[in-house]
Design an enzyme around this catalytic site. Structure first.
Site, PDB file in Angstrom:
ATOM      1  N   SER A 162       0.613  -0.936  -0.055  1.00  0.00           N
ATOM      2  CA  SER A 162      -0.614   0.082   0.183  1.00  0.00           C
ATOM      3  C   SER A 162       1.064   0.843   0.020  1.00  0.00           C
ATOM      4  O   SER A 162       2.379   1.138   0.181  1.00  0.00           O
ATOM      5  CB  SER A 162      -0.551   0.289   1.369  1.00  0.00           C
ATOM      6  OG  SER A 162      -1.491   0.940   1.281  1.00  0.00           O
TER       7      SER A 162
ATOM      8  N   TYR B 227      -0.944   0.708   9.821  1.00  0.00           N
ATOM      9  CA  TYR B 227      -1.349   0.277   9.106  1.00  0.00           C
ATOM     10  C   TYR B 227      -0.122  -0.005   7.916  1.00  0.00           C
ATOM     11  O   TYR B 227       0.464  -1.141   7.585  1.00  0.00           O
ATOM     12  CB  TYR B 227      -2.734   0.230   8.931  1.00  0.00           C
ATOM     13  CG  TYR B 227      -3.031   0.139   7.219  1.00  0.00           C
ATOM     14  CD1 TYR B 227      -3.119  -1.249   6.825  1.00  0.00           C
ATOM     15  CD2 TYR B 227      -2.823   0.732   5.737  1.00  0.00           C
ATOM     16  CE1 TYR B 227      -3.066  -1.842   5.435  1.00  0.00           C
ATOM     17  CE2 TYR B 227      -2.863   0.213   4.588  1.00  0.00           C
ATOM     18  CZ  TYR B 227      -3.524  -1.002   4.248  1.00  0.00           C
ATOM     19  OH  TYR B 227      -3.700  -2.077   3.304  1.00  0.00           O
TER      20      TYR B 227
ATOM     21  N   LYS C 194       2.687  -2.791   6.626  1.00  0.00           N
ATOM     22  CA  LYS C 194       2.716  -3.796   5.314  1.00  0.00           C
ATOM     23  C   LYS C 194       4.429  -3.901   4.778  1.00  0.00           C
ATOM     24  O   LYS C 194       4.509  -4.157   4.268  1.00  0.00           O
ATOM     25  CB  LYS C 194       2.242  -2.661   4.713  1.00  0.00           C
ATOM     26  CG  LYS C 194       0.476  -2.347   4.832  1.00  0.00           C
ATOM     27  CD  LYS C 194       0.103  -3.470   3.383  1.00  0.00           C
ATOM     28  CE  LYS C 194      -1.472  -4.197   3.583  1.00  0.00           C
ATOM     29  NZ  LYS C 194      -1.453  -5.043   2.665  1.00  0.00           N
TER      30      LYS C 194
END
Length: 231
Positions: A25, A49, A53
């Site tokens: 991402s 998050y 990743k």
């Protein structure tokens, strides 16, 4: 993070050095960022998050270096217009502000219309994954993380595309209602990628947001658009 590590360890134990494609991402990049991120821009996530990743990207890089897998991480733009019902993802509104009106349902625009983002259709996302699974490993080289191409536009331009493709009557089903939490999150994300390496390797996306909307209509509502009252 633990799920990614467990999967990589399972593949390591299995052997045979399989091709492993990780969907990463743009959240790996934290602000401030340039309008278009180059392939050499350093990832510095500002969310948990994004940190997760980036850690899995590092594991994919290392497991590939050691010969346990043949891995590649692809950093996806916003994938829209996603079919189905709304989800809780911060980026979900990018799909919802088009999908809901086209299906005759009111939608909230939770951020300023001048927020810029990069998008690609689900069709392109599938293409990214398949191409990443099939591309010759030697062409990727030792840097195993790739920024994917996409359409660079504002939320307002995305809405204008809906009016061009489907008709201005669908704009009546949009309501601007800023959600500070969502705006704060998406404002830290990159606006778009130059994606030079990915393009050189044959990854492709749509040329404009009009095309993304036409793909959604073709795949999800090919018979007709729902009527919207003129009142």
């Amino acid at each position: 993070l633990q799920g990614g590590l467990a999967l990589l360890e399972g593949l390591r134990a299995h052997g045979n050095r399989p091709r492993f494609v990780f969907s990463s991402s743009g959240a790996v990049f934290g602000g401030p960022v340039p309008d278009l991120i180059d392939d050499d821009f350093a990832p510095t996530p500002l969310t948990s998050y994004g940190s997760q990743k980036l850690i899995v990207e590092a594991l994919v890089q290392d497991y590939t270096r050691k010969g346990f897998i043949d891995g590649v991480s692809i950093r996806l733009p916003a994938i829209c217009i996603r079919p189905g019902k709304p989800n809780k993802a911060a980026s979900g509104f990018y799909s919802g502000i088009i999908r809901e009106p086209l299906n005759g349902v009111e939608a909230v625009v939770p951020v300023s219309r001048d927020i810029v983002h990069s998008s690609a259709s689900p069709r392109s996302a599938v293409g990214f994954l398949i191409h990443a699974a099939e591309i010759d490993s030697d062409r990727i080289g030792h840097r195993r993380s790739l920024n994917m191409p996409g359409v660079f536009c504002t939320v307002g331009e995305q809405i204008e595309a809906m009016a061009r493709v489907a008709g201005p009557q669908y704009l009546r089903l949009l309501r601007d209602e800023i959600d500070p939490a969502i705006e704060r999150i998406v404002s830290t994300w990159p606006k778009g990628y130059r994606a030079t390496r990915a393009k050189d390797l044959g990854f492709t996306a749509e040329a404009n947001f009009d095309e993304i909307i036409r793909i959604y209509i073709e795949e999800e509502m090919p018979d007709r658009l729902p009527p919207v009252s003129n009142r």
